[in-house]
Design a protein around this motif. Structure first.
Motif, PDB file in Angstrom:
ATOM      1  N   THR A  61      22.002 -64.178 -79.454  1.00 39.21           N
ATOM      2  CA  THR A  61      22.301 -63.120 -80.407  1.00 39.21           C
ATOM      3  C   THR A  61      23.730 -62.653 -80.154  1.00 39.21           C
ATOM      4  O   THR A  61      24.176 -62.607 -79.013  1.00 39.21           O
ATOM      5  CB  THR A  61      21.322 -61.949 -80.234  1.00 39.21           C
ATOM      6  OG1 THR A  61      20.005 -62.475 -80.261  1.00 39.21           O
ATOM      7  CG2 THR A  61      21.482 -60.932 -81.343  1.00 39.21           C
ATOM      8  N   ASP A  62      24.436 -62.346 -81.220  1.00 33.95           N
ATOM      9  CA  ASP A  62      25.828 -61.936 -81.105  1.00 33.95           C
ATOM     10  C   ASP A  62      25.959 -60.669 -80.258  1.00 33.95           C
ATOM     11  O   ASP A  62      25.183 -59.725 -80.406  1.00 33.95           O
ATOM     12  CB  ASP A  62      26.368 -61.690 -82.523  1.00 33.95           C
ATOM     13  CG  ASP A  62      27.862 -61.534 -82.501  1.00 33.95           C
ATOM     14  OD1 ASP A  62      28.521 -62.446 -81.985  1.00 33.95           O
ATOM     15  OD2 ASP A  62      28.347 -60.494 -82.988  1.00 33.95           O
TER      16      ASP A  62
ATOM     17  N   ASP B 138      26.212 -57.445 -82.148  1.00 28.89           N
ATOM     18  CA  ASP B 138      24.939 -57.037 -82.757  1.00 28.89           C
ATOM     19  C   ASP B 138      24.070 -56.329 -81.729  1.00 28.89           C
ATOM     20  O   ASP B 138      23.455 -55.307 -82.007  1.00 28.89           O
ATOM     21  CB  ASP B 138      24.173 -58.256 -83.292  1.00 28.89           C
ATOM     22  CG  ASP B 138      24.845 -58.846 -84.523  1.00 28.89           C
ATOM     23  OD1 ASP B 138      25.728 -58.162 -85.077  1.00 28.89           O
ATOM     24  OD2 ASP B 138      24.498 -59.976 -84.903  1.00 28.89           O
TER      25      ASP B 138
ATOM     26  N   GLN C 225      21.191 -60.855 -75.388  1.00 23.56           N
ATOM     27  CA  GLN C 225      22.027 -61.884 -76.004  1.00 23.56           C
ATOM     28  C   GLN C 225      21.375 -63.252 -75.876  1.00 23.56           C
ATOM     29  O   GLN C 225      21.569 -64.125 -76.707  1.00 23.56           O
ATOM     30  CB  GLN C 225      23.392 -61.914 -75.323  1.00 23.56           C
ATOM     31  CG  GLN C 225      24.340 -60.873 -75.868  1.00 23.56           C
ATOM     32  CD  GLN C 225      25.688 -60.966 -75.192  1.00 23.56           C
ATOM     33  OE1 GLN C 225      26.341 -61.999 -75.249  1.00 23.56           O
ATOM     34  NE2 GLN C 225      26.086 -59.894 -74.540  1.00 23.56           N
TER      35      GLN C 225
END
Lengths: 125, 408
Positions: free
Chosen positions: B2-3, B6, B48
């Motif tokens: 995951t970014d 974000d 992440q």
């Protein structure tokens, strides 16, 4: 708002300090330690150092390629820049209050210069 | 994967609620806040890789609670707290109750010095790390760390609950003042702009949105809604001009000279809608008046289209509400735009007798501008130069000296 508090000691103040009794020296140092601890605890302390004698300075002048280094004080004055505090405080009044707590002031052994730090900020209007 | 941004956005959004739940549960703000900071750090890296959990708030409360218990078990105060640890060791799903408002009131507690209120609010409610906050204020991390730990020590024993109804307006105003100070700090600071520098103005807008949502959701705070909406509108409208405030070489561009195509229309629309709604529905106040003034500027297609009569009327109201020296000075500027620079000079002489204005660089910059308009170039030049000497801002000094040089 950040302020630089410059401690300009009277000429010979360090020699005078060295001639004090150990008790007197200890109480002056304790006053400094208390000031440091208070500034750290209040979150106003940014940095601070004592400086070696101005006779230990090297002054650099000139321009690229032709630098001249001179040993000794930057300027012959009656005072010597002996140390500084950089503080981040709510107001100029608070910076002055801190300056008044520098032990040499009460002893009449220094003049303190309180200088606002320039910023790269600008106000809205 | 995951970014990272974000994950950070999600964490920051749920952090106040998670911390509120933990404080409610364990009753110790000081230790709970430390434990939550650790949990946020763990989440920032773990999520992440794994992606965010199904219930992020519950996850944070659970991890922070475990850390808190571990730290209590290893600390000397163990026996005192064993009782509270003996049962219910694992908190369940997200608590239905939202304690973010209590958290804001605690961080902006009147017993704390203002700089500490700012730092604590950014950490405990904003979910920022000490390093990020220090970057924002351009001071060492240790300095911010001290402000926070000292503030938490001061708050030891403070009750985690809403203030008495009679104190509510004052306490909401204190939170609003802290958020606005964070905003002005971020809005003016342009130095050290680097990728890792948290934008305090954005943070303040975020906190402003949070405060408005919390106030709107609370039946006892209806009368405070207008000023909180006014605060958010003021920040949005000021923020909308950001790209136009700086020239190509980093120089200051004053409002009249700004390229209005660079103004952020989305922020303006949001701000104007907010302030229009507030003005028609809520009791008036200084934030709403300032936002209304900003809205009048925002709605003028060119500087020449500005409705100065409207602005002067708003300043008249503002001076009667919150008679600060700067407000008086700004009113004089508006007056000169309506009645001309000669009238401005007269009004300025009266206003400038105030001790904070007499040596203020703004007073001299304004006088310089008026003198320039009436054709007194040598007087104007001297006042610009004086103003340049008095300001501590390098870009502003550059701007004032350029004005002086143009008259030479």
């Amino acid at each position: 708002m950040k302020y630089l508090i410059l401690i300009h000691q009277n000429f010979g103040a360090r020699e005078q300090f060295a001639s004090f009794t150990p008790t007197m020296q200890a109480s002056a140092l304790a006053a400094y330690q208390k000031l440091n601890a208070d500034l750290v605890a209040s979150g106003e302390y940014v940095s601070g150092e004592a400086l070696d004698a101005d006779t230990s300075a090297t002054v650099v002048r000139g321009s690229e390629g032709t630098y001249v280094h001179t040993d000794g004080p930057f300027a012959e004055t009656k005072e010597m820049l002996a140390g500084f505090y950089l503080v981040d405080v709510a107001s100029r009044e608070r910076a002055i209050e801190i300056a008044e707590r520098i032990p040499e002031v009460a002893a009449g052994a220094a003049a303190i210069e309180v200088r606002p730090v320039l910023t790269y900020d600008w106000p809205e209007q | 994967m995951t970014d990272a941004s974000d994950v950070e956005g999600l964490l920051r959004a749920v952090a106040p609620r998670a911390l509120g739940a933990l404080v409610r549960r364990r009753g110790d703000f000081e230790d709970a806040e430390d434990a939550m900071q650790e949990a946020l750090l763990v989440a920032a890296t773990e999520w992440q890789v794994t992606g965010p959990p199904h219930d992020p708030t519950a996850w944070l409360v659970r991890v922070a609670d475990r850390r808190l218990i571990d730290s209590w078990r290893s600390s000397s105060s163990r026996r005192r707290r064993e009782e509270s640890l003996a049962f219910d060791p694992d908190p369940g799903p997200t608590p239905t109750r939202d304690d973010s408002l209590e958290l804001l009131f605690l961080c902006c507690h009147p017993s704390l010095p203002l700089p500490s209120q700012l730092a604590l609010t950014l950490r405990a409610v904003g979910g920022l790390t000490t390093d990020q906050i220090a970057h924002g204020f351009l001071v060492p991390s240790a300095t911010i760390g001290q402000r926070i730990s000292r503030a938490k020590a001061t708050l030891r024993g403070a009750r985690f609950e809403l203030p008495a109804p009679a104190d509510l307006p004052e306490r909401v105003a204190a939170v609003a003042a802290v958020i606005y100070l964070i905003f002005t700090e971020g809005h003016t600071a342009s130095s050290g702009a680097s990728l890792d520098r948290v934008d305090l103005a954005d943070e303040a807008v975020r906190l402003g949105r949070l405060l408005l949502a919390l106030v709107q959701a609370h039946p006892m705070l209806t009368r405070q809604e207008g000023e909180v909406a006014g605060l958010l509108a003021l920040m949005l409208l000021t923020h909308s001009r950001r790209a136009a405030r700086t020239g190509r070489d980093g120089e200051l561009v004053v409002l009249a000279d700004q390229d209005r195509r660079l103004w952020d229309r989305a922020l303006i629309d949001e701000g104007v809608t907010l302030i229009t709604g507030a003005l028609s529905a809520a009791p008036l106040g200084p934030y709403q008046l300032q936002a209304a003034i900003a809205a009048v500027h925002a709605e003028a297609a060119t500087a020449g289209d500005t409705d100065w009569r409207e602005i002067l009327g708003l300043y008249d109201l503002l001076v009667s509400w919150a008679p600060s020296p700067m407000t008086r000075l700004n009113r004089v500027v508006a007056l000169a735009m309506v009645d001309g620079p000669a009238a401005g000079l007269l009004a300025l002489d009266t206003a400038a007798t105030d001790p904070t204005l007499i040596d203020h660089h703004r007073t001299h910059a304004v006088r310089a501008h008026f003198l320039e308009s009436v054709g007194d170039t040598s007087g104007a030049r001297a006042e610009y130069e004086l103003a340049a000497r008095l300001t501590h801002s390098i870009p502003e000094r550059r701007h004032l000296l350029a004005r002086a040089a143009r008259l030479a």
